[in-house]
Enzyme design. Structure first.
Site, PDB file in Angstrom:
ATOM      1  N   ARG A   3      92.427 104.094  60.635  1.00  0.00           N
ATOM      2  CA  ARG A   3      93.821 104.519  60.682  1.00  0.00           C
ATOM      3  C   ARG A   3      93.973 105.969  60.229  1.00  0.00           C
ATOM      4  O   ARG A   3      93.224 106.445  59.386  1.00  0.00           O
ATOM      5  CB  ARG A   3      94.685 103.625  59.785  1.00  0.00           C
ATOM      6  CG  ARG A   3      94.858 102.215  60.291  1.00  0.00           C
ATOM      7  CD  ARG A   3      95.749 101.409  59.357  1.00  0.00           C
ATOM      8  NE  ARG A   3      95.191 101.349  58.001  1.00  0.00           N
ATOM      9  CZ  ARG A   3      95.577 102.094  56.994  1.00  0.00           C
ATOM     10  NH1 ARG A   3      96.536 102.997  57.161  1.00  0.00           N
ATOM     11  NH2 ARG A   3      95.018 101.973  55.806  1.00  0.00           N
ATOM     12  N   LYS A  45      99.234  97.497  62.917  1.00  0.00           N
ATOM     13  CA  LYS A  45      99.817  97.910  61.644  1.00  0.00           C
ATOM     14  C   LYS A  45     101.230  98.467  61.824  1.00  0.00           C
ATOM     15  O   LYS A  45     102.033  98.460  60.885  1.00  0.00           O
ATOM     16  CB  LYS A  45      98.922  98.940  60.964  1.00  0.00           C
ATOM     17  CG  LYS A  45      97.621  98.348  60.417  1.00  0.00           C
ATOM     18  CD  LYS A  45      97.876  97.182  59.469  1.00  0.00           C
ATOM     19  CE  LYS A  45      96.583  96.674  58.844  1.00  0.00           C
ATOM     20  NZ  LYS A  45      96.822  95.430  58.044  1.00  0.00           N
ATOM     21  N   HIS A  63     100.203  91.768  52.835  1.00  0.00           N
ATOM     22  CA  HIS A  63      98.915  92.161  53.396  1.00  0.00           C
ATOM     23  C   HIS A  63      97.886  91.233  52.775  1.00  0.00           C
ATOM     24  O   HIS A  63      97.321  91.518  51.714  1.00  0.00           O
ATOM     25  CB  HIS A  63      98.628  93.625  53.059  1.00  0.00           C
ATOM     26  CG  HIS A  63      97.374  94.146  53.677  1.00  0.00           C
ATOM     27  ND1 HIS A  63      96.567  95.075  53.060  1.00  0.00           N
ATOM     28  CD2 HIS A  63      96.781  93.878  54.861  1.00  0.00           C
ATOM     29  CE1 HIS A  63      95.545  95.352  53.831  1.00  0.00           C
ATOM     30  NE2 HIS A  63      95.651  94.625  54.926  1.00  0.00           N
ATOM     31  N   SER A  93      90.720  96.701  52.136  1.00  0.00           N
ATOM     32  CA  SER A  93      89.546  96.660  53.000  1.00  0.00           C
ATOM     33  C   SER A  93      88.262  96.644  52.169  1.00  0.00           C
ATOM     34  O   SER A  93      88.104  97.417  51.218  1.00  0.00           O
ATOM     35  CB  SER A  93      89.551  97.883  53.925  1.00  0.00           C
ATOM     36  OG  SER A  93      88.420  97.897  54.756  1.00  0.00           O
ATOM     37  N   LYS A 131      88.583  89.833  51.947  1.00  0.00           N
ATOM     38  CA  LYS A 131      89.790  89.098  52.336  1.00  0.00           C
ATOM     39  C   LYS A 131      89.551  88.219  53.565  1.00  0.00           C
ATOM     40  O   LYS A 131      89.957  87.052  53.599  1.00  0.00           O
ATOM     41  CB  LYS A 131      90.906  90.116  52.593  1.00  0.00           C
ATOM     42  CG  LYS A 131      92.248  89.539  52.992  1.00  0.00           C
ATOM     43  CD  LYS A 131      93.358  90.576  52.769  1.00  0.00           C
ATOM     44  CE  LYS A 131      93.063  91.885  53.465  1.00  0.00           C
ATOM     45  NZ  LYS A 131      93.201  91.815  54.920  1.00  0.00           N
ATOM     46  N   THR A 132      88.898  88.789  54.586  1.00  0.00           N
ATOM     47  CA  THR A 132      88.621  88.022  55.798  1.00  0.00           C
ATOM     48  C   THR A 132      87.496  87.024  55.571  1.00  0.00           C
ATOM     49  O   THR A 132      87.582  85.856  55.943  1.00  0.00           O
ATOM     50  CB  THR A 132      88.257  88.973  56.955  1.00  0.00           C
ATOM     51  OG1 THR A 132      89.374  89.818  57.240  1.00  0.00           O
ATOM     52  CG2 THR A 132      87.884  88.204  58.205  1.00  0.00           C
ATOM     53  N   ASP A 175      94.998  88.525  57.752  1.00  0.00           N
ATOM     54  CA  ASP A 175      95.431  89.882  57.378  1.00  0.00           C
ATOM     55  C   ASP A 175      96.904  90.033  57.004  1.00  0.00           C
ATOM     56  O   ASP A 175      97.215  90.780  56.092  1.00  0.00           O
ATOM     57  CB  ASP A 175      95.112  90.846  58.519  1.00  0.00           C
ATOM     58  CG  ASP A 175      95.141  92.304  58.084  1.00  0.00           C
ATOM     59  OD1 ASP A 175      94.666  92.600  56.972  1.00  0.00           O
ATOM     60  OD2 ASP A 175      95.638  93.139  58.842  1.00  0.00           O
ATOM     61  N   ARG A 186      84.551  97.205  63.824  1.00  0.00           N
ATOM     62  CA  ARG A 186      85.519  96.111  63.802  1.00  0.00           C
ATOM     63  C   ARG A 186      85.366  95.195  65.004  1.00  0.00           C
ATOM     64  O   ARG A 186      84.873  95.598  66.053  1.00  0.00           O
ATOM     65  CB  ARG A 186      86.941  96.677  63.810  1.00  0.00           C
ATOM     66  CG  ARG A 186      87.328  97.449  62.563  1.00  0.00           C
ATOM     67  CD  ARG A 186      87.900  96.537  61.515  1.00  0.00           C
ATOM     68  NE  ARG A 186      88.291  97.245  60.310  1.00  0.00           N
ATOM     69  CZ  ARG A 186      89.002  96.687  59.335  1.00  0.00           C
ATOM     70  NH1 ARG A 186      89.400  95.425  59.445  1.00  0.00           N
ATOM     71  NH2 ARG A 186      89.315  97.361  58.254  1.00  0.00           N
TER      72      ARG A 186
END
Length: 537
Positions: free
Chosen positions: A61, A201, A220, A238, A242-243, A257, A323
């Site tokens: 981003r 996003k 988030h 990140s 989390k994932t 997410d 990704r």
């Protein structure tokens, strides 16, 4: 203008000024988008069927290139300390130039939902220049039933033109890349970047703007639910897991997410996952790894063998931020509805590269709000250009770049929901132990999973706890099946005096960062701050 695919003729491209286009391809399904992406040389099909693409100079981003229109609608609502402003006139000039740039081009349009809860979702229409961008966003948002497309009326429109080049002097931005949000007219313009994550996003940013007024907490976070209906939220920036940690085979994945928490419980904002691929392995993350060999998955900046068409997930030569985007149903235990009841547990993930924090700690509601507003993690060498030693990162609400409103609004919403539903809160360190990055080692994922399992099944609440001298939160003394030594981070260091010095530094970072929030929180939250004096003793 040639149009194809299922569309709502009363709400076409011309309604927002997209005219004189070569074509608009409406709501193409995955197979047609694959065909178009390959025909246009936008990507390469790998063994197994995944589509690999290159995003060029932008492999993540462009947070510094994001702007919000400052006008009567946003003046007293948007947190301007965190959001860059452009004027109404600058945005209108940018919009006119965007529309002119689009003339003569063939675009792809997708009509999708942002949000799985019909009460709170937003109808999003996304125009994109690339076929693979249209495939990406079709994965990442919620796909309406085909029968619903005829009556689809957009509440948010995004125009994504990677070939557009902004003019800072003319448009009020800082580079040729721009992400401009007009909240008054529900329009977002994305130009000068091929990184597809900007689209998803942008939808998240709009929901973060709209939902708090409806009493819904936008988050988030990832979320999953156990066999008994016990749901859990995983906050984290990140690289914190989390994932990975929410994709647990014994629990149903709600999403990885973005979620909302409202009167009826949790709901996913998305219809897909956007997972980091770097160093992905079938042993550590079998569910995510399996998606990389499936038709439909979009792999960004993943290096592959041109002859065998096999990906090399260990190769970060293009970027560490490789990704994969895929629909949620590619995960075997994913929720079909994207919804669940109120959470019983909240997990706040941090990757502490300084080796100070314990692997898990139980938080009081005040401590939970303190750490939520702090949003701490750490970047390590190799993740960004110029980083040699660990660097503390504080991203309030675990997602500052996507928060249009002041963090106290989100923090107060979360605090009230935690209190009303009696939610247990935990801080989990997936970072380093036995020393800082470069000396210690990464927290073993086996231990992290064991501690999480104990937290989620309720057994962790019954063990003995001690009070951490640095942060004041409760840390388990021993947990069945977990190496007791790892629960006390100080004891894992060869030089305990060096640990004390490092701990004092981290405590000061927390205190200095939180100073800006102190006027907006009550005494209980202020008292949840760590103590420099205690850490230095």
């Amino acid at each position: 203008m040639i149009e194809s695919g299922v569309r709502n003729s009363a709400q076409g491209a011309d309604k927002i000024g997209l005219v004189n286009l070569k074509a608009v391809n409406w709501n193409f399904i995955e197979a047609r988008l694959y065909e178009e992406a390959v025909r246009r040389s936008e990507g390469t099909v790998l063994t197994g069927g995944a589509l690999v693409v290159d995003t060029g100079q932008h492999t993540g981003r462009s947070a510094q290139d994001k702007f919000v229109v400052r006008d009567d609608t946003t003046e007293n609502v948007v947190w301007w300390d965190n959001n860059k402003a452009i004027s109404r006139d600058q945005f209108e000039t940018l919009k006119a130039d965007f529309l002119k740039h689009a003339e003569g081009r063939e675009l792809f349009a997708q009509d999708l939902y942002g949000g799985a809860d019909p009460k709170f979702r937003i109808n999003a229409r996304i125009f994109s220049e690339y076929a693979w961008h249209s495939l990406f966003v079709r994965h990442l948002l919620v796909r309406p039933d085909p029968a619903d497309l005829a009556g689809f009326v957009p509440q948010l429109t995004i125009i994504d033109l990677p070939s557009f080049r902004a003019d800072p002097a003319r448009h009020g931005c800082i580079s040729e890349t721009v992400i401009a949000c007009d909240f008054a007219n529900n329009l977002i313009l994305i130009g000068g970047t091929s990184y597809a994550g900007e689209m998803k996003k942008s939808v998240f940013t709009m929901l973060n703007y709209l939902l708090p007024e409806q009493g819904v907490m936008p988050m988030h976070c990832s979320a999953n639910v156990g066999p008994g209906g016990d749901s859990a939220i995983f906050f984290g920036l990140s690289g914190t897991g989390k994932t990975t940690l929410s994709a647990e085979s014994t629990r149903t994945l709600i999403g990885d997410d973005e979620h909302g928490w409202g009167d009826d419980g949790l709901f996913n904002f998305e219809g897909g996952c956007y997972a980091k691929m770097i160093k992905l392995s079938p042993e550590a993350e079998p569910e995510i790894y399996a998606t990389t060999g499936r038709y439909g998955t979009v792999l960004e900046n993943v290096v592959f063998d041109p002859d065998t068409r096999m990906p090399d997930f260990d190769d970060g030569s293009k970027t560490e931020n490789t990704r994969g985007a895929y629909p949620l149903h590619y995960i075997p235990n994913a929720s079909e509805t994207g919804r669940a009841g109120h959470p019983q547990n909240i997990i706040m993930l941090t990757a502490d590269a300084f080796g100070v924090l314990p692997p898990i700690a139980k938080l009081t509601p005040a401590e939970a709000m303190y750490h939520f507003l702090s949003g701490y993690t750490a970047k390590v060498a190799g993740t960004e250009k110029g980083i040699v030693d660990p660097v503390a990162t504080f991203s309030t609400c675990f997602g500052a770049p996507f928060m249009p409103r002041h963090p106290s609004e989100y923090g107060n919403l979360l605090r009230d929901l935690i209190a009303h539903h009696d939610v247990d809160c935990w801080l989990v360190n997936t970072g380093w132990t036995g020393g800082a990055f470069g000396v210690g080692h990464r927290m073993p994922i086996k231990e992290t999973r064991a501690l999480l399992s104990a937290a989620l099944d309720g057994s962790l609440k019954s063990v003995e706890f001690r009070t951490d001298p640095n942060f004041g939160f409760a840390v388990p003394v021993s947990v069945p099946g977990v190496d007791t030594a790892i629960l006390d981070p100080r004891s894992t260091w060869a030089d305990m005096a060096a640990y004390d010095v490092q701990a004092a530094k981290l405590v000061k970072m927390f205190v200095d960062n939180f100073a800006k929030f102190e006027p907006h929180v009550d005494a209980a939250v202020r008292d949840a701050a760590p103590s420099i004096r205690a850490a230095a003793e």
